[in-house]
Design an enzyme around this catalytic site. Structure first.
Site, PDB file in Angstrom:
ATOM      1  N   SER A   1       0.785  -1.236   0.000  1.00 40.05           N
ATOM      2  CA  SER A   1       0.000   0.000   0.000  1.00 40.05           C
ATOM      3  C   SER A   1       0.812   1.279   0.000  1.00 40.05           C
ATOM      4  O   SER A   1       0.240   2.374  -0.028  1.00 40.05           O
ATOM      5  CB  SER A   1      -0.952   0.004   1.204  1.00 40.05           C
ATOM      6  OG  SER A   1      -2.018  -0.881   0.987  1.00 40.05           O
TER       7      SER A   1
ATOM      8  N   LYS B   1      -0.241   3.727  -2.589  1.00 37.04           N
ATOM      9  CA  LYS B   1      -1.309   4.729  -2.492  1.00 37.04           C
ATOM     10  C   LYS B   1      -0.785   6.165  -2.478  1.00 37.04           C
ATOM     11  O   LYS B   1      -1.547   7.101  -2.766  1.00 37.04           O
ATOM     12  CB  LYS B   1      -2.178   4.451  -1.266  1.00 37.04           C
ATOM     13  CG  LYS B   1      -2.973   3.134  -1.369  1.00 37.04           C
ATOM     14  CD  LYS B   1      -3.848   2.923  -0.151  1.00 37.04           C
ATOM     15  CE  LYS B   1      -4.739   1.693  -0.285  1.00 37.04           C
ATOM     16  NZ  LYS B   1      -4.001   0.415  -0.109  1.00 37.04           N
TER      17      LYS B   1
ATOM     18  N   SER C   1      -5.335   3.391   4.739  1.00 38.16           N
ATOM     19  CA  SER C   1      -5.012   2.433   3.673  1.00 38.16           C
ATOM     20  C   SER C   1      -6.246   1.681   3.187  1.00 38.16           C
ATOM     21  O   SER C   1      -6.192   0.482   2.927  1.00 38.16           O
ATOM     22  CB  SER C   1      -3.935   1.454   4.155  1.00 38.16           C
ATOM     23  OG  SER C   1      -3.082   1.090   3.106  1.00 38.16           O
TER      24      SER C   1
ATOM     25  N   LYS D   1       2.971   6.653   5.299  1.00 39.42           N
ATOM     26  CA  LYS D   1       2.209   5.604   4.601  1.00 39.42           C
ATOM     27  C   LYS D   1       2.751   4.243   4.998  1.00 39.42           C
ATOM     28  O   LYS D   1       3.963   4.015   4.994  1.00 39.42           O
ATOM     29  CB  LYS D   1       2.303   5.761   3.079  1.00 39.42           C
ATOM     30  CG  LYS D   1       1.325   4.845   2.338  1.00 39.42           C
ATOM     31  CD  LYS D   1      -0.114   5.270   2.570  1.00 39.42           C
ATOM     32  CE  LYS D   1      -1.108   4.141   2.341  1.00 39.42           C
ATOM     33  NZ  LYS D   1      -1.179   3.140   3.411  1.00 39.42           N
TER      34      LYS D   1
END
Length: 278
Positions: free
Chosen positions: A56, A59, A113, A222
């Site tokens: 992820s 993203k 997420s 993140k």
């Protein structure tokens, strides 16, 4: 040997001659990179050019592509069956048929997420998901991320690959977007899920608990996890008053990436303390 010398020199330059050396830092992540983005100096690296799945962390690129397209953030998007994860079968509280603004989907994708949120952002891009992925790879090329390749907007596909060195470039670029800075570091958020029958309030928390710590000053955050990628974490944070980019990939163990981040912070703070005392 040449790379080792470069790392030592960069670290000494950053610490101003302090005694914090790469040998003093032991990380459990299989790949890592610490960068001073102002000077472009690599302070530490470990398998930084190994190409691996990034889960992820993807993203962040999804968010940049959405914002670059200047799509209306207040436009409502309905969650579709096409947004359901059929790769890893991850769960989501964003039910098919409910609607959210593009702004809310962007926030949920970054802070918690949310996979259906990221899938919907890619699906509703002009030209659909195929065009979106093309834009992701074009952006990566523009940023000089030569070892990076994207195949979806969520990171659920292990075909999304990169290196720690490339991801440092992506984090640096993402830090230029004010909404990414705000959304990726939002500690908690409540969103209203509007359905055909009734609405529900959904509470989300950031997937990186360090954003809730008073000990950290984080500008970009993140997380990522896949069985193929291990646990991943990227951050743009101020440590000892200096902007620092941290990339941690393929960390095994539920808390090992958080432990590595704290070890890096202590390593840098120890180097500054030794400099001051000297």
């Amino acid at each position: 040997m040449k790379n080792a010398i470069l790392v030592v020199c960069a670290t000494f330059a950053f610490m101003g001659g302090a005694f914090a050396k790469p040998a003093d830092l032991s990380l459990r992540s299989n790949a890592a990179l610490i960068l001073d983005p102002q000077r472009g100096q690599v302070l530490f690296h470990k398998n930084a050019d190994s190409v691996m799945p990034i889960a992820s962390i993807t993203k962040l690129m999804t968010a940049m592509v959405v914002l670059d397209a200047k799509l209306p953030l207040n436009q409502e998007i309905v969650i579709d069956s096409a947004d359901v994860d059929v790769i890893k079968y991850t769960r989501s509280r964003l039910r098919v048929g409910t609607k959210f603004t593009r702004r809310e989907l962007l926030r949920l994708a970054l802070m918690s997420s949310e996979n259906r949120a990221a899938a919907a952002l890619g699906r509703t891009y002009p030209g659909g998901l195929k065009a979106f992925v093309t834009a992701m790879n074009r952006k990566a090329f523009q940023l000089g991320m030569g070892s990076t390749y994207f195949v979806d907007s969520t990171g659920l596909n292990s075909g999304n690959v990169s290196t720690a060195r490339d991801l440092a470039k992506m984090v640096k670029a993402a830090h230029r977007y004010s909404l990414i800075r705000v959304f990726s570091t939002t500690a908690a958020h409540e969103v209203v899920s509007v359905g055909k029958v009734r609405s529900r309030n959904l509470n989300y928390v950031n997937s990186n608990r360090l954003v809730r710590s008073s000990r950290w000053d984080i500008g970009i955050s993140k997380t990522g996890f896949l069985s193929e990628a291990g646990r991943c974490l990227v951050m743009h944070a101020n440590i000892t008053g200096k902007p620092t980019i941290i990339v941690l990939l393929d960390s095994w163990g539920k808390n090992s990436r958080i432990g590595d981040a704290n070890r890096i912070k202590k390593w840098m703070e120890t180097g500054l303390t030794r400099k001051v005392r000297g």
